[in-house]
Every structure is written in C-alpha cells, then in structure tokens.
Design an enzyme around this catalytic site. Structure first.
Site, short mmCIF file in Angstrom:
data_model
loop_
_atom_site.label_atom_id
_atom_site.label_comp_id
_atom_site.label_asym_id
_atom_site.label_seq_id
_atom_site.Cartn_x
_atom_site.Cartn_y
_atom_site.Cartn_z
N SER A 123 72.77 23.82 74.04
CA SER A 123 72.39 22.29 74.13
C SER A 123 72.36 21.56 75.42
CB SER A 123 71.98 22.36 72.67
OG SER A 123 73.06 22.11 71.91
N HIS A 144 66.58 27.28 76.46
CA HIS A 144 67.24 26.24 75.80
C HIS A 144 66.19 26.89 74.66
CE1 HIS A 144 68.25 22.46 73.86
NE2 HIS A 144 68.80 23.36 73.21
N GLU A 156 63.13 24.83 76.48
CA GLU A 156 63.98 24.17 77.87
C GLU A 156 64.73 25.65 78.94
OE1 GLU A 156 65.53 19.79 77.91
OE2 GLU A 156 66.00 20.93 76.11
N ASN A 194 67.87 16.79 74.29
CA ASN A 194 68.92 16.30 73.74
C ASN A 194 69.47 14.52 74.70
OD1 ASN A 194 68.86 17.82 71.40
ND2 ASN A 194 70.31 19.24 72.70
N1 CAA Z 1 60.14 30.06 60.25
C1 CAA Z 1 58.64 30.31 60.82
N2 CAA Z 1 58.21 29.46 60.07
C2 CAA Z 1 58.85 28.41 59.63
C3 CAA Z 1 59.97 27.96 59.65
C4 CAA Z 1 60.78 29.49 59.82
N3 CAA Z 1 62.19 29.02 59.47
N4 CAA Z 1 60.43 26.61 59.04
C5 CAA Z 1 58.50 26.61 58.89
N5 CAA Z 1 58.10 26.90 59.58
C6 CAA Z 1 56.35 26.97 59.12
C7 CAA Z 1 55.95 27.39 58.06
O1 CAA Z 1 55.37 28.11 57.53
C8 CAA Z 1 54.77 26.50 58.38
O2 CAA Z 1 53.68 27.07 59.74
P1 CAA Z 1 52.02 26.25 59.43
O3 CAA Z 1 52.05 24.92 59.43
O4 CAA Z 1 51.87 27.22 60.42
O5 CAA Z 1 51.49 26.62 57.84
C9 CAA Z 1 55.18 25.52 59.14
O6 CAA Z 1 56.08 25.69 59.83
C10 CAA Z 1 55.59 23.65 58.58
O7 CAA Z 1 56.11 24.02 57.63
P2 CAA Z 1 56.52 23.49 56.43
O8 CAA Z 1 55.22 23.05 55.36
O9 CAA Z 1 57.81 24.09 54.81
O10 CAA Z 1 56.98 22.38 57.01
P3 CAA Z 1 57.37 20.78 57.11
O11 CAA Z 1 55.86 20.85 57.26
O12 CAA Z 1 58.18 20.10 56.28
O13 CAA Z 1 57.65 21.16 58.99
C11 CAA Z 1 59.51 21.30 60.35
C12 CAA Z 1 58.93 21.45 58.57
C13 CAA Z 1 58.23 22.33 61.30
C14 CAA Z 1 60.99 21.92 61.01
C15 CAA Z 1 58.80 19.46 60.92
O14 CAA Z 1 59.30 18.93 59.81
C16 CAA Z 1 59.52 19.59 62.25
O15 CAA Z 1 58.53 19.80 63.06
N6 CAA Z 1 60.81 18.59 61.89
C17 CAA Z 1 61.54 17.95 63.43
C18 CAA Z 1 62.15 19.50 64.20
C19 CAA Z 1 62.21 18.77 65.41
O16 CAA Z 1 63.01 17.87 65.99
N7 CAA Z 1 63.43 20.09 65.53
C20 CAA Z 1 64.29 20.15 66.97
C21 CAA Z 1 65.39 19.58 66.58
S1 CAA Z 1 66.21 19.12 68.15
C22 CAA Z 1 66.84 20.64 68.54
O17 CAA Z 1 66.70 22.07 68.11
C23 CAA Z 1 67.54 20.91 70.09
C24 CAA Z 1 69.49 21.05 70.16
O18 CAA Z 1 69.83 21.46 70.94
C25 CAA Z 1 69.55 20.42 68.82
#
Ligand code: CAA
Length: 295
Positions: A123, A144, A156, A194
């Site tokens: 990342s 990424h 990315e 990031n």
């Molecule tokens: N595998 C498969 N599907 C998943 C899953 C997983 N691990 N986690 C969640 N889902 C799916 C659910 O099945 C659901 O699907 P549908 O909408 O099709 O029904 C959907 O994702 C939403 O899940 P939930 O309803 O359980 O939960 P939510 O609505 O609270 O969403 C989330 C959860 C998608 C994580 C949401 O909170 C979100 O988008 N959060 C922000 C995530 C983010 O910013 N990620 C980037 C982080 S930075 C990074 O990764 C870069 C780095 O280098 C650090």
C-alpha cells in the site's frame, strides 16, 4: 515479441486479510489460484474465510452455489514458495515490511519462469525500489487491492520506473476480468488512495487527541456529514492502526513534509498493541457484543 501475456494461473503470497480476498476474487473470475503462506494454520483460516465470504455472496444471490464450488475448486494452497514458479502472475500480499517482501522475492526468483509478471499489493512501499532488487524490473509492478477485496471496486495499478507497457496491459486485463476498475498511479509515496485517505484518518486522530470531539462524535460527523460508509476512526480500526501508522511514516519520510507527521495518539495505540479489529481493541473495544469507544 507478443503484444500481451495471457494470464491463466495466479500465485498469491500471504493468506491474511488481503491475500485471502485476492485469492477469492481471482478464483471467482476463473483463474487457477495457488495461495502460499508460511503457516498451514493461516492457509486453513484463509480457506475458511473465503468459504464464508462466498457463502455470503450465494445467500445474497450475487453468485450461484455452483459458482462458489467452482471457485473453491480453483484454489490450491502450498507452504512451498517455489511451487509458485510456474504461475503466470504472482501477487505478493505478505506483511507490509520491506525486508519481508525482499526476502520473499529473493527466495522466489530462482524458481520463477522468465515470463512471470511479479506484483506487490503493497500500500505504500516504492515499487521502483522493490523492482530494482529483482531480476525483472520491467515485469514488476504494484497491484493494490482495497479492503474488503470482494466488495471494493478499485485496484490501483502502479508502474515502477522500468515497468513495460506489456506488463501494465496484462495487469489491466486481469483487473477487468475481475470485474473491477483500475486507477493508474505514479510510483510516489502511498500512491493515490492512501496519500489522500491516511492524512484524513491521521487528522481524525488529531481531532480526538486535541479534544475537539470524542470517538462517537468524530465518526458520526463524518458518516452523517460527509456520507462516508464508516467514520475515520472505525475505518482506521478496520484497516489496522499499525498499517495506518506505517503509511503515515512512509508519507512523512518520503515527502519530508511535516504536514504528514503521525499523531502521537496513533503511535500510542500502536505501542499498546491496540491495533483495531484484528487485536480486539483500537479506537473501539470489539470484545463485547457491540463495539464500545475506548475514548
Ligand atoms: N466478502 C464478501 N462480501 C462482503 C464482505 C466480504 N469480506 N464484506 C462485506 N461484504 C458485502 C456484503 O455481503 C454486502 O453485499 P450486498 O450489498 O451486495 O448485500 C456488502 O458488502 C455490504 O456489507 P454489509 O451490509 O455487511 O456492511 P456495510 O453496509 O456496513 O458495508 C463495507 C461494509 C463494505 C466494509 C463498508 O462499510 C465500506 O465500504 N467501508 C469502507 C471501506 C473502505 O474504505 N475500504 C478501503 C480501506 S483502505 C485500503 O484498503 C487501502 C489500504 O492500503 C489501507
């Protein structure tokens, strides 16, 4: 010279949070996946997580039970890094420590076929520097994924200074086959996501540190006031506070600008071993039924 490399088999190094998600989406899109880790327990845990996440997709009617079974059938696991030698594309998703990644590449390279494209899910570590220590800087790039991998649309793609067009084209094709969208980033500290996301999270920690708000008011403000799906502190716990701190350090050192200085409170949480969800405690305590703010 061929104008593109056909990718059929993908080696994934590291069966943690990112590695299992990468194996999941690659297998679901028809690639044969060989997942590697140094611990059998981690491999078993990854397969259990992949099965659980595929089940979730079946129950939400995103995929059929047959597609789930086919995806699981395409994933093999190995503790022997050399087994990845014949794969067409390797995606390294091991611990975010440069010396660990370098040691993995050094062990893998003698076994790798000359045409294999080597990528890292890092990342924030310099792709150009990682590439320069391999035998194939032109076939090396950053790949990424975002967490959670099965849900997030973005990948990315980061070219090192030596990465050739053929390698970029082959990786872009893989991203499209996965049904995801690529953003092309230049190889500067923390790339795009990031570079923007971590200073926001760090600022949220400063906002907490200076007493402008508490955990609940800061997260609530950003969820309801900026329509973010998670508040910044909840998101930091989700990513891992050690990862957030490591990326801030990369920005601070790599860009030599004090605006990227990590918040002392973030450092303190990491020193306490309160790394977020994965350790049961961070800005929230996850050990009970529902998460409770720790400040
Ligand atoms: N595998 C498969 N599907 C998943 C899953 C997983 N691990 N986690 C969640 N889902 C799916 C659910 O099945 C659901 O699907 P549908 O909408 O099709 O029904 C959907 O994702 C939403 O899940 P939930 O309803 O359980 O939960 P939510 O609505 O609270 O969403 C989330 C959860 C998608 C994580 C949401 O909170 C979100 O988008 N959060 C922000 C995530 C983010 O910013 N990620 C980037 C982080 S930075 C990074 O990764 C870069 C780095 O280098 C650090």
């Amino acid at each position: 010279m061929e104008d593109h490399v056909e990718i059929r088999t993908i080696g994934v190094i590291g069966a943690g949070q990112m590695g299992n998600g990468i194996a999941h989406v690659c297998a679901l899109s028809g690639y044969d996946v060989l997942l590697n880790d140094i611990s059998q327990e981690a491999l078993d845990r990854a397969l259990a997580t992949i099965t659980k996440n595929l089940d979730r997709q079946v129950s939400r009617e995103k995929i059929s039970a047959a597609e789930k079974d086919a995806a699981l059938g395409r994933i093999s696991t190995t503790m022997v890094l050399a087994d990845l030698g014949p794969t067409d594309l390797v995606i390294e998703a091991a611990t975010e420590k440069e010396h660990v990644k370098e040691a993995i590449f050094a062990d893998l390279l003698p076994h790798l076929k000359p045409t294999t494209i080597l990528t890292s899910n890092t990342s924030s570590i310099s792709i150009t520097r990682l590439a320069s220590r391999t035998d194939r800087p032109e076939k090396f790039m950053g790949f990424h994924f975002m967490n959670p991998v099965p849900v997030m649309q973005l990948v990315e793609l980061i070219r090192g200074i030596a990465t050739d067009q053929e390698t970029y084209g082959a990786c872009l094709k893989v991203v499209e086959t996965l049904g995801k969208t690529a953003s092309s980033a230049e190889d500067f500290p923390a790339f795009i996501v990031n570079r923007i996301l971590m200073p926001m999270i760090n600022e949220a920690v400063y906002t907490l540190y200076e007493g402008v708000g508490n955990v609940t008011s800061i997260d609530g403000a950003m969820r309801l006031g900026a329509n973010h799906p998670m508040g910044p502190l909840e998101l930091a716990d989700f990513i891992g506070l050690d990862t957030c701190l490591a990326i801030m350090n990369v920005l601070h050192e790599g860009l030599a600008d004090t605006k990227y200085r990590p918040c002392p409170l973030l450092t303190k949480y990491v020193e306490a071993g309160w790394l977020g969800r994965k350790t049961g405690r961070g800005f929230y305590d996850y050990r009970g039924e529902t998460p409770v703010p720790t400040r």
